[in-house]
Design a protein around this motif. Structure first.
Motif, PDB file in Angstrom:
ATOM      1  N   GLU A 163       0.183   2.474   2.027  1.00 52.86           N
ATOM      2  CA  GLU A 163       1.524   2.850   2.499  1.00 52.86           C
ATOM      3  C   GLU A 163       2.246   1.684   3.162  1.00 52.86           C
ATOM      4  N   ASP A 164       1.512   0.682   3.595  1.00 52.21           N
ATOM      5  CA  ASP A 164       2.153  -0.484   4.229  1.00 52.21           C
ATOM      6  C   ASP A 164       2.721  -1.454   3.206  1.00 52.21           C
ATOM      7  N   GLY A 165       2.171  -1.448   2.006  1.00 50.42           N
ATOM      8  CA  GLY A 165       2.635  -2.372   0.989  1.00 50.42           C
ATOM      9  C   GLY A 165       2.184  -3.800   1.257  1.00 50.42           C
ATOM     10  N   ILE A 166       2.748  -4.724   0.528  1.00 54.12           N
ATOM     11  CA  ILE A 166       2.473  -6.156   0.719  1.00 54.12           C
ATOM     12  C   ILE A 166       3.679  -6.755   1.436  1.00 54.12           C
ATOM     13  N   GLN A 167       3.472  -7.155   2.669  1.00 54.55           N
ATOM     14  CA  GLN A 167       4.576  -7.649   3.491  1.00 54.55           C
ATOM     15  C   GLN A 167       4.490  -9.161   3.677  1.00 54.55           C
ATOM     16  N   ALA A 168       5.587  -9.721   4.195  1.00 51.61           N
ATOM     17  CA  ALA A 168       5.668 -11.158   4.502  1.00 51.61           C
ATOM     18  C   ALA A 168       5.305 -12.006   3.280  1.00 51.61           C
TER      19      ALA A 168
END
Length: 340
Positions: A163-168
């Motif tokens: 649910e957080d995904g791939i960030q930054a």
């Protein structure tokens, strides 16, 4: 007898004159259309180049990414007559692969986007091989079911971040030289990607392959009777559409430095359908205009305490009732009537 011969001669002369006039019109109109299209494209390019100096560059980049996504979808539904409810799988799948390649593997932006595009092409080949065996609503439901499988995989697989995904996600340096962390550099890169994708769509539509797709859309049994293996044409169109959708998704992942579940939900597939129908299905510029309208509504209505999907849906209903061919389709029809 002389009178009958005279009448026949007059009819032949009139028919010859009509044929000559038709030939003249047929010879004149393509030049007029080419000139008109060149002017429209030139104006559009000037607007695109000036847009980041007037509007927020990230907003314009978002419009370009979704415009390319809508153009890819329009290639399938507008010119091949295939309604897909699963294009979010290609868009979001490429976003995940691009983001993972750039962040974890440390690859450059151009290689990461190409990997995402390649993944979407393979996924489109697999989806298309199954879906084109059916037509109409059955085709649409198969694509939706397969897309939902991709959504649940994105939710469960470890590398996607759940649910957080791939960030930054790092934007990196284009060809190791151009720093894409600079907004204007990133904008011109996105514009170049959009123009390249749009050129592929334009060339495809105006090629013999594109003419066969239109024939399949209008009357598939007749295309089969003429000797065309329609399943191959539809599969190739599906793969090409999926690849361009992946190109748009991978580029968006770098623009927002994020790949999330939002990119692979069925609502994303619905949004691209909305963009295409709103702008004008079966027209080249229609999806671009439709994407600009939808993204603008989403961006500016978000500041108000109103349900954005409800407002967007209401506007869509009004446009469908008033502009049955879409905004661009109605404009082209009006120009056609004026030029007669």
């Amino acid at each position: 007898m002389a009178t009958q011969s005279k009448t026949t001669g007059i009819k032949a002369a009139n028919l010859k004159a009509a044929d000559s006039q038709t030939t003249t019109i047929a010879l004149r109109r393509p030049g007029q259309d080419t000139s008109r299209n060149a002017i429209i494209l030139g104006i559009g390019l000037l607007i695109a180049l000036a847009a980041p100096y007037v509007l927020y560059p990230v907003f314009v980049m978002k419009v370009l990414c979704f415009a390319l996504f809508a153009c890819a979808f329009n290639l399938l539904i507008g010119f091949a007559g295939l309604l897909s409810f699963g294009h979010a799988a290609f868009f979001g799948g490429a976003a995940y692969i691009t983001a993972h390649s750039a962040k974890v593997w440390g690859l450059g932006p151009e290689v990461s986007i190409l990997l995402g595009m390649g993944f979407s092409a393979l996924l489109g080949l697999a989806f298309g091989a199954l879906a084109i065996r059916r037509q109409g609503i059955y085709f649409a439901m198969i694509t939706l079911a397969l897309s939902q499988m991709v959504f649940f995989m994105a939710l469960q697989l470890k590398f996607t971040g759940g649910e957080d995904g791939i960030q930054a996600v790092p934007r990196g340096h284009l060809f190791g030289v151009i720093d894409l962390n600079n907004l204007m550099s990133m904008y011109h890169f996105v514009l170049a990607v959009f123009l390249a994708g749009f050129a592929v769509v334009w060339r495809t539509v105006h090629s013999p392959f594109g003419q066969v797709l239109k024939a399949i859309r209008e009357n598939e049994p007749r295309a089969v009777s003429l000797g065309y293996r329609t399943e191959r044409y539809k599969l190739l169109a599906f793969v090409l559409s999926a690849s361009l959708a992946g190109l748009a998704g991978g580029t968006k992942a770098l623009v927002f430095q994020l790949a999330s579940l939002t990119d692979v939900t069925w609502q994303m597939s619905g949004e691209v359908v909305l963009m295409t129908l709103l702008g004008g299905m079966g027209t080249l510029l229609g999806p671009v205009v439709g994407a600009a309208i939808v993204v603008t509504l989403q961006s500016y209505l978000a500041d108000f305490n109103v349900p954005v999907p409800v407002v967007t849906g209401a506007i869509f209903v009004v446009c469908v009732l008033v502009f049955r061919r879409g905004v661009v389709g109605e404009c082209l029809a009006w120009i056609g009537r004026r030029s007669r």
